[in-house]
Design a protein around this motif. Structure first.
Motif, mmCIF file in Angstrom:
data_model
loop_
_atom_site.group_PDB
_atom_site.id
_atom_site.type_symbol
_atom_site.label_atom_id
_atom_site.label_comp_id
_atom_site.label_asym_id
_atom_site.label_seq_id
_atom_site.Cartn_x
_atom_site.Cartn_y
_atom_site.Cartn_z
ATOM 1 N N GLU A 125 0.824 -1.215 0.000
ATOM 2 C CA GLU A 125 0.000 0.000 0.000
ATOM 3 C C GLU A 125 0.856 1.263 0.000
ATOM 4 O O GLU A 125 0.490 2.271 -0.604
ATOM 5 C CB GLU A 125 -0.910 0.011 1.234
ATOM 6 N N ALA A 126 2.002 1.217 0.673
ATOM 7 C CA ALA A 126 2.840 2.415 0.781
ATOM 8 C C ALA A 126 3.297 2.922 -0.582
ATOM 9 O O ALA A 126 3.600 4.113 -0.739
ATOM 10 C CB ALA A 126 4.048 2.118 1.663
ATOM 11 N N LEU A 127 3.371 2.025 -1.588
ATOM 12 C CA LEU A 127 3.812 2.427 -2.926
ATOM 13 C C LEU A 127 2.655 2.698 -3.870
ATOM 14 O O LEU A 127 2.875 3.073 -5.023
ATOM 15 C CB LEU A 127 4.715 1.336 -3.521
ATOM 16 N N LEU A 128 1.423 2.501 -3.390
ATOM 17 C CA LEU A 128 0.243 2.743 -4.223
ATOM 18 C C LEU A 128 -0.427 4.069 -3.915
ATOM 19 O O LEU A 128 -1.230 4.560 -4.720
ATOM 20 C CB LEU A 128 -0.775 1.615 -4.023
ATOM 21 N N ILE A 129 -0.120 4.651 -2.772
ATOM 22 C CA ILE A 129 -0.815 5.881 -2.380
ATOM 23 C C ILE A 129 -0.176 7.126 -2.984
ATOM 24 O O ILE A 129 -0.657 8.235 -2.769
ATOM 25 C CB ILE A 129 -0.842 6.003 -0.838
#
Length: 686
Positions: free
Chosen positions: A522-526
Motif C-alpha cells: 500500500e505504501a507504494l500505491l498511495i
C-alpha cells in the motif's frame, strides 16, 4: 434601628461578586457596631463620671456636716469656757483657733461643693434627668443657713473675752441651739440621702443604657450572622463542594479515555506503580495483560472512524463484563489495551482469564445495519514470576503479546522461550534494516499453469531473505518485522530489479516466461513512487509493461487513501500491466468495491483451496468466486493447489489457471532456467 435588607446568594452567581456585596454590607454593619460600642463606652463613662461626682458630693456633704457638728461643739465649748472666770485666757485661745480652722474648712468644703455641683450640671445624664427645683432650693437654703451660722461663729471668735462672757450669761447655749436647729439637721440629712439616691440612680442608668446598647450589639451581631455570615458560609461551602466536584471531574477526565470511558495510560501507570509498591511492602503479586486488536485498521479504514469508535466501545463493554470490578482496564493506545489484575498471580488462571476476555470481544456486533467482528491477541506477565519493576513487566508482557500475534494464538503468557525468540527477532529486525543495501533479498518464482493442459502461463515473484548466517528465510519470518514505508520500499525495489533482470535474461535466451506478478504494498500505491520505481526499472532493462502483473490485496479497498490507490492501478492498466486482486474473500471487500476498482483477475486464496474435499462451504465460496469473476469479465486464478483432486475440482468449476506445489514449488531464477532447458531437451528428444 431601621430595617436593612441584605442580598441572598443566587444560584450560579459569582462567589467573588457575592463576597464583594457582602463586604459592603459588612462594612456598614461594622460601622454601626463601632458606633454602638463607642456609644456604650461613652454612656458608661458619663454614668461613671456622674456617679463619681455624686459620690464626691455625698462625701463633701458628709464632711461638711461633720465639721459643722464639730464647729457647733467647739463654739459651745468656747462659750462655756468664757463663762468660767477661773479659766485662764491661755486655755481658751487654742479653742478659738480650732473654731477658726473649722470655719475655714467648712467654707472650703462649701466652695468645693459648688464647683462639683457645677461639674454635675454639665454632665449629659444629669441634664437629661435634671433634679427638681425643690432640691436646688434645699441646697441654697442649707448654704444660706450654714453661712448664717458661720457668721455667728465668727462673731464669737472675734469678740473679746468679756463680751463672750456676757453673751453666754445672757443667751447661753440657746443661741447655738437655735443656730443648729433641727431643720438644718434635716436639710443635711436630706441632701446626703439625695446624693446617695442620685449616685444609685447613676449606676442604674449606666446599667440600663449599657444593657440596652449591648442588647442592640447582640441583636446586630445575630442579624449579621443570620443575614450575612451564615449565607456567606453556606455559599462558600457550596462553592467548595462545587470546586471539589470540579476537581474530581477533572481528575476523572485526566485519568479516563474520552471514548471508551476506560482508564487511560496515565492512570494505568499510576495504578501499576501502586501495585508494585504493594508488592514491595507485602509481597503480594499481581498480573498484567496487554491486548491488541487484530483487524482494527481494516474496520477503521473500510467503514470509517465511527465504525472504529463503535468497535472500541464494543471491546470496552466486553472487557468490563469479562473482568472484575477491582481490575484496572485501560486503553493505552489506538487499539491497545492494558489490564491489571491485582489478585491474580497464577499463570493458569491468567491464561484462562485472558482467553475468556478475547472470546468475549470476538462476538459479532451490529453497526448501522452491518455485522462487524473483531479479534485480538493478548500477552500476559506476572509479578514476581516474570518481573518486579515497571519497565521489566511491560517489556515481558509486550514480548508475550508479540509471541501471541506471531503464533496466531489468542493469548500467550510470557516464558523464557518467548524472550529468547523475541531477542532473536530483534536481531533479525536490526539486520533487516540494511538487507536491501547488502543485496540480500532474492526472488523465487512459482509458475502459473493452465489447469487443463499444464502449460506454462507466467510466474508469481516471491521474495526471500538470504540471511548471512540463518540462510534463506521465507516472508513470514521477516515481513512482520518490517516497520515503516522505507524498508518496505527498499525491499520492493530490490524485488522489482531482480524480476526485471531475470525477465531480460530469459528473453535474451529466447524463453517465454509470460507476465510475472509482483506484489506492491500500500505504501507504494498511495503516491507515484511505486509507478516511477516500476517505470524506471522497466526502461533500464528494455522491458514492456505487459511483462508485469501488479498484485494488490483486498485491504486497498478499506484504506483511507483508496482513491489514490485506484488512480495508481488505473495508471498501471493504462500502461499495459494487468492488476490482480490477491487473497480475495479473506477481507472486507464488497461487490461495490469490485465494481469500482480497476483489476483484471481474482485470486482464490489458498485457505479455500486447502478445504476442497473437506468443507463444502469453502467449495461453495470457490464456485461463487469463479462465477463472480466470469460475470464481471475477469479471469480467475487459484493458488495453493497441492493435490490432483483440488486441480480437478477447480477445473470443473470453471477456473482455468492455478499455481501450487502440485505443479512446482517457488524456485530461484537459475532453477527456472534449468527447468526450461530440461523441458526443451525433452521436447527435442521426442
Amino acid at each position: 434601628m431601621p430595617e436593612t435588607s441584605f442580598p441572598s446568594p443566587k444560584p450560579g452567581s459569582s462567589i467573588e461578586g457575592y463576597i464583594r456585596s457582602i463586604g459592603r454590607y459588612y462594612i456598614g454593619i461594622a460601622v454601626i457596631m463601632t458606633l454602638l460600642i463607642g456609644a456604650t463606652y461613652l454612656t458608661v463613662k458619663i454614668a461613671l463620671d456622674r456617679h463619681a461626682i455624686q459620690q464626691e458630693i455625698s462625701f463633701l456633704t458628709n464632711q461638711k456636716f461633720i465639721r459643722f457638728q464639730q464647729l457647733v461643739q467647739q463654739t459651745r465649748a468656747i462659750m462655756s469656757a468664757s463663762a468660767d472666770s477661773s479659766l485662764p485666757l491661755g486655755v481658751i485661745q487654742p479653742m478659738l483657733d480650732e473654731v477658726e480652722t473649722a470655719i475655714i474648712d467648712i467654707r472650703a468644703v462649701m466652695k468645693r461643693l459648688r464647683t462639683v455641683r457645677s461639674r454635675l450640671d454639665s454632665n449629659l445624664l444629669e441634664r437629661a434627668s435634671r433634679q427638681s427645683p425643690a432640691t436646688e432650693a434645699l441646697y441654697v437654703d442649707l448654704d444660706r443657713r450654714l453661712e448664717d451660722f458661720l457668721s455667728r461663729a465668727e462673731s464669737i471668735v472675734a469678740a473679746n473675752h468679756e463680751d463672750r462672757q456676757r453673751r453666754y450669761t445672757y443667751w447661753g447655749p440657746i443661741d447655738f441651739s437655735v443656730s443648729a436647729d433641727s431643720l438644718l439637721m434635716r436639710q443635711f440629712s436630706s441632701i446626703i440621702q439625695h446624693a446617695n439616691n442620685r449616685s444609685e440612680t447613676s449606676i442604674g442608668n449606666a446599667v440600663s443604657i449599657s444593657t440596652a446598647l449591648l442588647l442592640m450589639l447582640a441583636v446586630l451581631f445575630i442579624l449579621a450572622s443570620v443575614l450575612l455570615f451564615f449565607p456567606l458560609l453556606m455559599k462558600l461551602r457550596s462553592e467548595h463542594q462545587r470546586k471539589m466536584e470540579f476537581e474530581h471531574r477533572l481528575t476523572h477526565l485526566s485519568q479516563t479515555d474520552p471514548l471508551t470511558r476506560l482508564k487511560n495510560r496515565a492512570y494505568f501507570s499510576s495504578a501499576l506503580n501502586g501495585l508494585l509498591y504493594r508488592y514491595r511492602k507485602s509481597g503480594t503479586g499481581f498480573s498484567m495483560l496487554l491486548i491488541d486488536l487484530d483487524n482494527f485498521k481494516s474496520i477503521n479504514d473500510g467503514f470509517g472512524h465511527p465504525a472504529g469508535d463503535a468497535t472500541l466501545l464494543h471491546v470496552a463493554r466486553a472487557f468490563q463484563n469479562a473482568f472484575q470490578a477491582n481490575d484496572v482496564i485501560a486503553r493505552i493506545g489506538g487499539d491497545e489495551f492494558a489490564i491489571l489484575l491485582p489478585d491474580i498471580d497464577d499463570e493458569v488462571r491468567l491464561d484462562t482469564i485472558a482467553n475468556r476476555a478475547i472470546e468475549a470481544l470476538s462476538v459479532d456486533f451490529s453497526y448501522e445495519g452491518k455485522i462487524l467482528r473483531t479479534s485480538a491477541s493478548a500477552g500476559g506477565a506476572i509479578v514476581p514470576i516474570h518481573a518486579t519493576d515497571e519497565a521489566g513487566l511491560v517489556r515481558v508482557a509486550d514480548l508475550a503479546l508479540y509471541a501471541a500475534k506471531a503464533s496466531n494464538s489468542d493469548a500467550f503468557i510470557f516464558d523464557e522461550e518467548t524472550l529468547a525468540a523475541r531477542l532473536e527477532q530483534n536481531e533479525l529486525a536490526l539486520a533487516l534494516a540494511d538487507a536491501a543495501q547488502r543485496d540480500e533479498f532474492v526472488v523465487h518464482y512459482q509458475p502459473k499453469v493452465d489447469l487443463a493442459s499444464g502449460s506454462h502461463l507466467g510466474f508469481e515473484a516471491l521474495v526471500r531473505w538470504n540471511h548471512p548466517t540463518l540462510g534463506l528465510l521465507a516472508p513470514g519470518a521477516f515481513l512482520p518485522l518490517m516497520e515503516g514505508p522505507q524498508p518496505i520500499g527498499d525491499m520492493t525495489l530490490a524485488v522489482i530489479r531482480n524480476v526485471c533482470r531475470d525477465l531480460k535474461a530469459w528473453k535474451a535466451a529466447n524463453l517465454s516466461p509470460g507476465p510475472v506478478a509482483i506484489n506492491l504494498p500500500e505504501a507504494l500505491l498511495i503516491n507515484e513512487h511505486g509507478f516511477e520505481m516500476l517505470a524506471s526499472t522497466l526502461s533500464e532493462c528494455g522491458l514492456d509493461w505487459h511483462d508485469l502483473t501488479i498484485e494488490v490485496t483486498e485491504d486497498v479497498f478499506l484504506n483511507r487513501q483508496a482513491e489514490q490507490m485506484r488512480a495508481s492501478m488505473t495508471r498501471f492498466r493504462e500502461q499495459g500491466a494487468s492488476v490482480s486482486l490477491d487473497d480475495f474473500g479473506t477481507g472486507f471487500a464488497s461487490l461495490l468495491h469490485l465494481r469500482d476498482f480497476p483489476f483484471d483477475e481474482l485470486k482464490i486464496d489458498r485457505g479455500f483451496v486447502a478445504d476442497i474435499g473437506r468443507d463444502s462451504r469453502s467449495e461453495q465460496i470457490i464456485n461463487a468466486i469463479i462465477d463472480l469473476s466470469r460475470n464481471l469479465g475477469k479471469s480467475c486464478i487459484a493458488e495453493g493447489i497441492e493435490t490432483e483432486a483440488q486441480r480437478q475440482f477447480l477445473l470443473e468449476a470453471g477456473c482455468t489457471t492455478g499455481q501450487g506445489y502440485w505443479f512446482a514449488r517457488p524456485m530461484p531464477s537459475s532453477d527456472v532456467t534449468k527447468r526450461w532447458l530440461k523441458q526443451h531437451s525433452a521436447v527435442e528428444a521426442n
